[in-house]
Design a protein around this motif. Structure first.
Motif, mmCIF file in Angstrom:
data_model
loop_
_atom_site.group_PDB
_atom_site.id
_atom_site.type_symbol
_atom_site.label_atom_id
_atom_site.label_comp_id
_atom_site.label_asym_id
_atom_site.label_seq_id
_atom_site.Cartn_x
_atom_site.Cartn_y
_atom_site.Cartn_z
ATOM 1 N N PRO B 156 5.893 -7.197 25.325
ATOM 2 C CA PRO B 156 5.483 -5.800 25.183
ATOM 3 C C PRO B 156 6.051 -5.191 23.897
ATOM 4 O O PRO B 156 7.193 -5.482 23.526
ATOM 5 C CB PRO B 156 6.092 -5.119 26.419
ATOM 6 C CG PRO B 156 6.251 -6.220 27.415
ATOM 7 C CD PRO B 156 6.569 -7.446 26.613
ATOM 8 N N PRO B 157 5.259 -4.359 23.219
ATOM 9 C CA PRO B 157 5.783 -3.705 22.009
ATOM 10 C C PRO B 157 7.046 -2.894 22.315
ATOM 11 O O PRO B 157 7.215 -2.389 23.443
ATOM 12 C CB PRO B 157 4.635 -2.777 21.597
ATOM 13 C CG PRO B 157 3.401 -3.397 22.164
ATOM 14 C CD PRO B 157 3.846 -4.009 23.466
ATOM 15 N N LEU B 158 7.912 -2.779 21.329
ATOM 16 C CA LEU B 158 9.117 -1.963 21.479
ATOM 17 C C LEU B 158 8.845 -0.497 21.172
ATOM 18 O O LEU B 158 9.724 0.348 21.356
ATOM 19 C CB LEU B 158 10.222 -2.485 20.546
ATOM 20 C CG LEU B 158 10.630 -3.947 20.751
ATOM 21 C CD1 LEU B 158 11.761 -4.323 19.788
ATOM 22 C CD2 LEU B 158 11.066 -4.200 22.201
ATOM 23 N N SER B 159 7.623 -0.184 20.725
ATOM 24 C CA SER B 159 7.301 1.184 20.319
ATOM 25 C C SER B 159 7.175 2.107 21.527
ATOM 26 O O SER B 159 6.608 1.746 22.558
ATOM 27 C CB SER B 159 5.997 1.206 19.517
ATOM 28 O OG SER B 159 4.969 0.519 20.213
ATOM 29 N N GLN B 160 7.708 3.326 21.358
ATOM 30 C CA GLN B 160 7.572 4.386 22.357
ATOM 31 C C GLN B 160 6.693 5.493 21.777
ATOM 32 O O GLN B 160 6.400 5.495 20.579
ATOM 33 C CB GLN B 160 8.964 4.926 22.710
ATOM 34 C CG GLN B 160 9.851 3.839 23.313
ATOM 35 C CD GLN B 160 11.226 4.372 23.702
ATOM 36 O OE1 GLN B 160 11.788 5.218 23.009
ATOM 37 N NE2 GLN B 160 11.755 3.880 24.806
ATOM 38 N N ALA B 161 6.266 6.406 22.636
ATOM 39 C CA ALA B 161 5.347 7.469 22.198
ATOM 40 C C ALA B 161 5.894 8.188 20.962
ATOM 41 O O ALA B 161 7.035 8.670 20.976
ATOM 42 C CB ALA B 161 5.128 8.464 23.330
ATOM 43 N N GLY B 162 5.085 8.234 19.927
ATOM 44 C CA GLY B 162 5.474 8.938 18.709
ATOM 45 C C GLY B 162 6.086 8.054 17.636
ATOM 46 O O GLY B 162 6.280 8.494 16.496
ATOM 47 N N ASP B 163 6.401 6.813 17.988
ATOM 48 C CA ASP B 163 6.943 5.908 16.966
ATOM 49 C C ASP B 163 5.901 5.688 15.871
ATOM 50 O O ASP B 163 4.694 5.719 16.125
ATOM 51 C CB ASP B 163 7.356 4.572 17.598
ATOM 52 C CG ASP B 163 8.795 4.611 18.118
ATOM 53 O OD1 ASP B 163 9.637 5.291 17.495
ATOM 54 O OD2 ASP B 163 9.063 3.962 19.145
ATOM 55 N N HIS B 164 6.381 5.430 14.658
ATOM 56 C CA HIS B 164 5.449 5.297 13.536
ATOM 57 C C HIS B 164 6.039 4.448 12.416
ATOM 58 O O HIS B 164 7.255 4.269 12.322
ATOM 59 C CB HIS B 164 5.060 6.674 13.017
ATOM 60 C CG HIS B 164 6.232 7.523 12.633
ATOM 61 N ND1 HIS B 164 6.905 8.316 13.525
ATOM 62 C CD2 HIS B 164 6.873 7.679 11.455
ATOM 63 C CE1 HIS B 164 7.897 8.943 12.910
ATOM 64 N NE2 HIS B 164 7.903 8.562 11.652
ATOM 65 N N VAL B 165 5.119 3.949 11.594
ATOM 66 C CA VAL B 165 5.478 3.169 10.410
ATOM 67 C C VAL B 165 4.690 3.739 9.236
ATOM 68 O O VAL B 165 3.494 4.008 9.370
ATOM 69 C CB VAL B 165 5.118 1.682 10.586
ATOM 70 C CG1 VAL B 165 5.533 0.871 9.357
ATOM 71 C CG2 VAL B 165 5.760 1.112 11.840
ATOM 72 N N THR B 166 5.351 3.926 8.097
ATOM 73 C CA THR B 166 4.678 4.463 6.915
ATOM 74 C C THR B 166 4.649 3.404 5.809
ATOM 75 O O THR B 166 5.676 2.785 5.497
ATOM 76 C CB THR B 166 5.388 5.730 6.411
ATOM 77 O OG1 THR B 166 5.399 6.712 7.458
ATOM 78 C CG2 THR B 166 4.676 6.302 5.186
ATOM 79 N N PHE B 167 3.452 3.217 5.241
ATOM 80 C CA PHE B 167 3.219 2.268 4.154
ATOM 81 C C PHE B 167 2.817 3.044 2.907
ATOM 82 O O PHE B 167 1.963 3.933 2.981
ATOM 83 C CB PHE B 167 2.065 1.319 4.510
ATOM 84 C CG PHE B 167 2.239 0.550 5.784
ATOM 85 C CD1 PHE B 167 2.765 -0.736 5.766
ATOM 86 C CD2 PHE B 167 1.873 1.103 7.011
ATOM 87 C CE1 PHE B 167 2.923 -1.459 6.941
ATOM 88 C CE2 PHE B 167 2.030 0.394 8.197
ATOM 89 C CZ PHE B 167 2.557 -0.891 8.170
ATOM 90 N N GLU B 168 3.391 2.687 1.767
ATOM 91 C CA GLU B 168 2.954 3.280 0.502
ATOM 92 C C GLU B 168 2.112 2.280 -0.262
ATOM 93 O O GLU B 168 2.480 1.106 -0.403
ATOM 94 C CB GLU B 168 4.151 3.710 -0.337
ATOM 95 C CG GLU B 168 3.730 4.404 -1.628
ATOM 96 C CD GLU B 168 4.885 5.112 -2.320
ATOM 97 O OE1 GLU B 168 5.629 5.843 -1.638
ATOM 98 O OE2 GLU B 168 5.056 4.920 -3.532
#
Lengths: 202, 202
Positions: B156-168
């Protein structure tokens, strides 16, 4: 192995390409030990179909492939099957070494063209463009993964003199094959690779 | 994150494509938690240049990428750089799920087209052919490797509601992005993915 098939040698830090017909068997031999061979396979007649690390590892649920394992294409067809393997440790994660590899990882000012350049040159007469070269199946390459940190390490190959891997073609293929050009992958020295092609079983 | 950029939503089991200019920042958001997004990036104007798992992992010497890590192309140029990451566990080993995945791994008789089909459909108007779709950067996908046996597990993903990743973006790109369609990758349910694009910093 039957004695009638002739054995070809790939000089250190070089590569070659050849056709392999459905049912034929390609045996990749490490004559001196601790030498990697990068292997590519394209479908003859439709070169846009090529081996895929992402699909193969996904379907195997394993990063280490050995006897019995299929190598899938980007269209989920089996192109090759491993039918014999005296080593059991090969890599399907890392890209062929290249001038960029030597520049970025080794800091070389005048880098060798590496397996990538050797494969591109050998495959050009078959109509394969450099951008079509994917992650190769790196025969005898020993890449370990730390399951906790994810760290990758390129360790000396486990292959000893005479070790070999045999692939059976499941369709008509164009093969690219090298004697790998990266010092770290081959425990610090560049050696030849040998291969033989045995006919389809009748 | 600045409030002015609008947030887009990708419906469960679907995908989209859009352009991202050099310097712009793409933030991929998991609104409910435990949902994977497959990300692809092609160089605009030369679509034969695309993100490469083999080169990126080789140069990083690590399978888990996070803040600060570049994502390289098949020509060893940096296409994207991860500039923020609230999770730290993403996958760059496995191919986008597809009808073949569901047929081979899940045994589905009438399989969904998966992220592969969604990406192919979304990218077609930009001129990307299905055969050009490589291993995606699978945002929030939690694939573990057993360093001894090489076994891969999709956890299962470790991400919780609102988690995010930003790429430039380091050059002008075409992006493909999905809300992943594979049950196992998303802990058994299909949820949306959100994304926003923020302008280049002046």
């Amino acid at each position: 192995m039957p004695p009638e098939a002739s054995v070809h040698e790939i000089a250190p830090r070089s590569g070659t390409a050849f056709t392999l017909d459905k049912g034929e068997r390609l045996t990749v031999i490490d004559p001196q030990g601790e030498q990697v061979a990068d292997l590519l396979a394209f479908v003859r007649g439709d070169l846009d179909e090529v081996i895929s690390s992402g699909r193969t590892l996904d379907y195997a649920s394993r990063i280490y492939l050995t006897t019995g394992d299929p190598i899938y294409s980007n269209r989920s067809n089996v192109l090759l099957r491993i039918v014999a393997d005296t080593v059991g440790r090969h890599d399907f994660l890392l890209t062929p070494c290249s001038a960029d590899t030597f520049r970025i990882i080794y800091g070389d000012a005048h880098p060798h063209r590496g397996c990538f350049g050797n494969l591109a040159a050998a495959l050009a007469p078959y109509g394969v463009a450099p951008d079509r070269i994917p992650v190769a199946f790196n025969v005898f390459m020993n890449v370990t993964v730390d399951g906790g940190t994810g760290e990758l390490k390129v360790e000396p190959p486990l292959s000893q003199a005479g070790d070999h891997v045999t692939f059976e073609a499941e369709c008509d293929l164009v093969i690219g094959l090298t004697a790998c050009s990266a010092l770290q992958s081959n425990n610090g020295s560049f050696k030849p690779i040998r291969y033989r092609i045995d006919p389809a079983r009748t």
